[in-house]
Design an enzyme around this catalytic site. Structure first.
Site, PDB file in Angstrom:
ATOM      1  N   ARG A  71       0.233  -4.000  10.432  1.00 43.20           N
ATOM      2  CA  ARG A  71      -1.025  -4.537   9.887  1.00 43.20           C
ATOM      3  C   ARG A  71      -1.038  -6.070   9.866  1.00 43.20           C
ATOM      4  O   ARG A  71      -2.084  -6.693  10.043  1.00 43.20           O
ATOM      5  CB  ARG A  71      -1.240  -3.965   8.474  1.00 43.20           C
ATOM      6  CG  ARG A  71      -2.580  -4.328   7.827  1.00 43.20           C
ATOM      7  CD  ARG A  71      -2.823  -3.465   6.593  1.00 43.20           C
ATOM      8  NE  ARG A  71      -3.810  -3.989   5.683  1.00 43.20           N
ATOM      9  CZ  ARG A  71      -5.090  -3.613   5.632  1.00 43.20           C
ATOM     10  NH1 ARG A  71      -5.537  -2.699   6.463  1.00 43.20           N
ATOM     11  NH2 ARG A  71      -5.914  -4.121   4.738  1.00 43.20           N
ATOM     12  N   ILE A  97     -11.311  -6.395   6.931  1.00 40.98           N
ATOM     13  CA  ILE A  97     -10.515  -5.233   7.315  1.00 40.98           C
ATOM     14  C   ILE A  97     -10.440  -4.368   6.051  1.00 40.98           C
ATOM     15  O   ILE A  97     -10.235  -4.884   4.955  1.00 40.98           O
ATOM     16  CB  ILE A  97      -9.111  -5.682   7.805  1.00 40.98           C
ATOM     17  CG1 ILE A  97      -8.188  -4.494   8.118  1.00 40.98           C
ATOM     18  CG2 ILE A  97      -8.415  -6.563   6.801  1.00 40.98           C
ATOM     19  CD1 ILE A  97      -6.836  -4.953   8.715  1.00 40.98           C
ATOM     20  N   SER A  98     -10.667  -3.066   6.194  1.00 37.33           N
ATOM     21  CA  SER A  98     -10.701  -2.183   5.024  1.00 37.33           C
ATOM     22  C   SER A  98      -9.348  -2.114   4.343  1.00 37.33           C
ATOM     23  O   SER A  98      -8.316  -2.357   4.966  1.00 37.33           O
ATOM     24  CB  SER A  98     -11.099  -0.770   5.441  1.00 37.33           C
ATOM     25  OG  SER A  98     -12.355  -0.771   6.075  1.00 37.33           O
ATOM     26  N   GLN A  99      -9.379  -1.711   3.064  1.00 40.69           N
ATOM     27  CA  GLN A  99      -8.132  -1.540   2.315  1.00 40.69           C
ATOM     28  C   GLN A  99      -7.337  -0.399   2.964  1.00 40.69           C
ATOM     29  O   GLN A  99      -7.942   0.583   3.442  1.00 40.69           O
ATOM     30  CB  GLN A  99      -8.455  -1.290   0.840  1.00 40.69           C
ATOM     31  CG  GLN A  99      -8.261   0.111   0.354  1.00 40.69           C
ATOM     32  CD  GLN A  99      -8.749   0.315  -1.077  1.00 40.69           C
ATOM     33  OE1 GLN A  99      -9.936   0.240  -1.350  1.00 40.69           O
ATOM     34  NE2 GLN A  99      -7.831   0.595  -1.964  1.00 40.69           N
ATOM     35  N   PRO A 100      -6.015  -0.493   2.991  1.00 41.30           N
ATOM     36  CA  PRO A 100      -5.198   0.518   3.685  1.00 41.30           C
ATOM     37  C   PRO A 100      -5.472   1.956   3.249  1.00 41.30           C
ATOM     38  O   PRO A 100      -5.503   2.863   4.092  1.00 41.30           O
ATOM     39  CB  PRO A 100      -3.766   0.108   3.337  1.00 41.30           C
ATOM     40  CG  PRO A 100      -3.839  -1.361   3.082  1.00 41.30           C
ATOM     41  CD  PRO A 100      -5.198  -1.618   2.494  1.00 41.30           C
TER      42      PRO A 100
END
Ligand code: SAH
Length: 252
Positions: A71, A97-100
């Protein structure tokens, strides 16, 4: 004089390369450890949200994908220390970028199999595409912001994700030339589910999409196309995504 030069260069090489090399290896170890913690945190959130999502845990394949994709390679250099924190991060051009956890959950809900052809709408930095690429045969991904899409395509190529094809365009229309898809993952929120994406789903295929306005909030949906062509629609979780926009920047 000439014969002295290699000695000088060698010395410079030792000074410059050796400490640099060590630091890189150390940083890689740190990222690997952070990735393990990130996956543990996701596992905890999966357990906590099981009643809403219907899934108590990630599958082994999705866990492996989340444990593998670097990431930190997908975020801007100054965000690298936070790359594995469980929150969205800015990637430029007003996008994130979205949260994991959300990446993992959407991937899980898409139920990607090794032979699958998958479409992603909203390439962003390419991280979600890379996770999908670990699981599918082929991934197609579309981004509307040209510089983001171009950078993501270069990054995915540099990192060796050869089974991803990226293009610039409006993902609302899907990618008819490569349809139908086994799974479609949309990472920006339209007001309603785009009909072209439903049309481009294979029989038995899954569409994972956040739907709703910017004020009242959004809901993550999973739509499944039954063999008879009818659609099973399930609401999963309240979420917050950037809007799926048209060329003029308006939410679609
Ligand atoms: N999946 C991304 C996160 C994406 S954020 C990642 O892993 O980094 C959502 C992205 O959708 C943004 O980059 C935004 O520019 C893009 N987007 C918004 N509307 C779009 C549209 N109509 N078609 C394609 N991409 C769109």
């Amino acid at each position: 004089m000439d014969s002295a030069r290699p000695g000088v260069w060698l010395l410079l090489g030792i000074l410059v390369l050796v400490p640099g090399g060590d630091m890189t290896a150390e940083a890689q170890d740190t990222y690997a450890r952070e990735r393990v913690r990130m996956v543990e945190h996701i596992a905890m959130l999966m357990r906590e949200t099981r009643s809403e999502t219907g899934r108590a845990a990630l599958s082994d394949r999705v866990t492996a994908a989340m444990s593998t994709v670097p990431r930190h390679e997908f975020v801007p250099a100054w965000e690298r220390p936070s790359a594995y924190a469980d929150r969205p991060l800015p990637i430029g051009h007003g996008q994130t970028i979205s949260q994991p956890f959300i990446v993992a959950l959407m991937t899980e809900l898409a139920d990607v199999n090794p032979g699958d052809t998958v479409l992603e709408v909203g390439t962003g930095c390419g991280y979600q595409a890379a996770v999908l690429a670990q699981l599918a045969k082929t991934v197609y991904t579309i981004e509307i912001v040209e510089p983001l899409g171009r950078e993501a395509a270069e990054r995915l190529k540099r990192l060796g994700y050869d089974n991803v094809t990226a293009r610039i365009g409006d993902g609302y229309q899907g990618w008819p030339e490569h349809a139908p898809f086994d799974a479609i993952v949309v990472t920006a929120a339209p007001r309603e589910v785009p009909q072209p994406l439903i049309d481009q789903l294979k029989s038995g295929g899954r569409l994972v999409v956040p739907v709703g306005g910017q004020i009242l909030g959004q809901t993550l949906l999973v739509l499944e196309k039954r063999p008879d062509g009818t659609i099973n629609r399930r609401e999963v979780l309240a979420v917050r995504f950037v809007p799926l926009v048209d060329e003029s920047g308006k939410q679609q």
